[in-house]
Design an enzyme around this catalytic site. Structure first.
Site, short mmCIF file in Angstrom:
data_model
loop_
_atom_site.label_atom_id
_atom_site.label_comp_id
_atom_site.label_asym_id
_atom_site.label_seq_id
_atom_site.Cartn_x
_atom_site.Cartn_y
_atom_site.Cartn_z
N GLY A 25 32.80 77.60 -19.39
CA GLY A 25 33.82 78.41 -20.04
C GLY A 25 33.18 79.30 -21.10
O GLY A 25 32.11 78.97 -21.63
N GLN A 34 33.05 84.43 -28.36
CA GLN A 34 31.67 83.94 -28.20
C GLN A 34 30.70 85.07 -27.81
O GLN A 34 29.49 84.90 -27.91
CB GLN A 34 31.60 82.84 -27.13
N CYS A 50 28.86 73.10 -25.53
CA CYS A 50 29.39 74.44 -25.81
C CYS A 50 28.24 75.42 -25.78
O CYS A 50 27.16 75.12 -26.32
CB CYS A 50 30.07 74.44 -27.17
N LEU A 51 28.47 76.59 -25.21
CA LEU A 51 27.39 77.59 -25.13
C LEU A 51 26.98 78.11 -26.51
O LEU A 51 25.91 78.67 -26.66
CB LEU A 51 27.81 78.76 -24.23
N HIS A 97 39.27 73.46 -24.86
CA HIS A 97 38.05 73.88 -25.55
C HIS A 97 38.06 75.41 -25.77
O HIS A 97 37.80 75.87 -26.88
CB HIS A 97 36.82 73.46 -24.71
N GLU A 98 38.42 76.15 -24.72
CA GLU A 98 38.43 77.62 -24.85
C GLU A 98 39.55 78.11 -25.76
O GLU A 98 39.36 79.03 -26.55
CB GLU A 98 38.54 78.28 -23.47
N HIS A 122 38.49 77.78 -29.25
CA HIS A 122 37.62 78.91 -29.64
C HIS A 122 38.47 80.10 -30.10
O HIS A 122 38.17 80.73 -31.11
CB HIS A 122 36.76 79.37 -28.45
#
Ligand code: CO
Length: 186
Positions: free
Chosen positions: A48, A53, A95-96, A137-138, A141
């Site tokens: 994701g 991000q 997480c990226l 999660h997204e 963000h």
């Protein structure tokens, strides 16, 4: 298409709630932006990626779930809203924006989300398992919340010095500079 740099923990844009997208205003630029986001997420094998991000103040995210090593679910969510949640489940998450860091996060087991898709059409998603986790999660963000914010207080305190150290290293990481060899491997 182009790879975009992924913002890392400590960068202010990750801590800010994103702006609602006016679909008509962005629809012309959306295909190119989404292509960049999918290409970037693919490069680092993510599940994701939210617009903030990659440095954009937009309530928009993409999700790509793999099953048995194959992409099985790909979805773009614009202006998502959580309408229902049930159950709780703890599972390992990464997480990226926190490369290499994983932690067990408690989330709702099932969620219902309303959003627009990449064509600007309203969609309703009923998700469970890893898909429900990725959506939460997204959406976090997009509200300026990162997964480490969801950890119990004691875990957050223990993690703090570790994050301070990693932050300096992450700051220098730039996905646009990953070599083609690395790209082929990921
Ligand atoms: Co993330």
């Amino acid at each position: 298409m182009a790879i975009r740099r992924i913002c890392k923990y400590g960068e202010k844009i990750l801590e800010k709630k994103t702006k609602k997208v006016n679909f008509d205003e962005v629809k012309k630029d959306l295909p190119a932006l989404l292509a960049d986001m999918y290409e970037t997420m693919d490069l680092v094998a993510g599940a994701g990626l939210s617009a903030n991000q990659v440095g954009l103040d937009m309530r928009l995210a993409i999700i790509l779930i793999h099953r048995d090593g194959e992409p099985s679910l790909k979805i773009t969510i614009i202006n998502p809203e959580l309408v229902e949640r049930s159950g709780t489940l703890s599972a390992e998450e990464g997480c990226l924006s926190f490369p290499g860091l994983f932690a067990k996060v408690r989330r709702s087991a099932k969620v219902k989300v309303r959003a627009l898709n990449e064509k600007g059409l309203p969609i309703e998603i009923n998700a469970e398992g890893i898909f429900a986790r990725a959506l939460q999660h997204e959406m976090d963000h997009l509200d300026g919340v990162v997964f480490t914010d969801r950890l119990p207080l004691l875990s957050r305190l223990k993690l703090k010095p570790v994050l301070m150290r990693l932050k300096r290293r992450w700051k220098k990481m730039d996905e646009t500079k990953l070599s083609p060899k690395r790209r082929a491997l990921s």
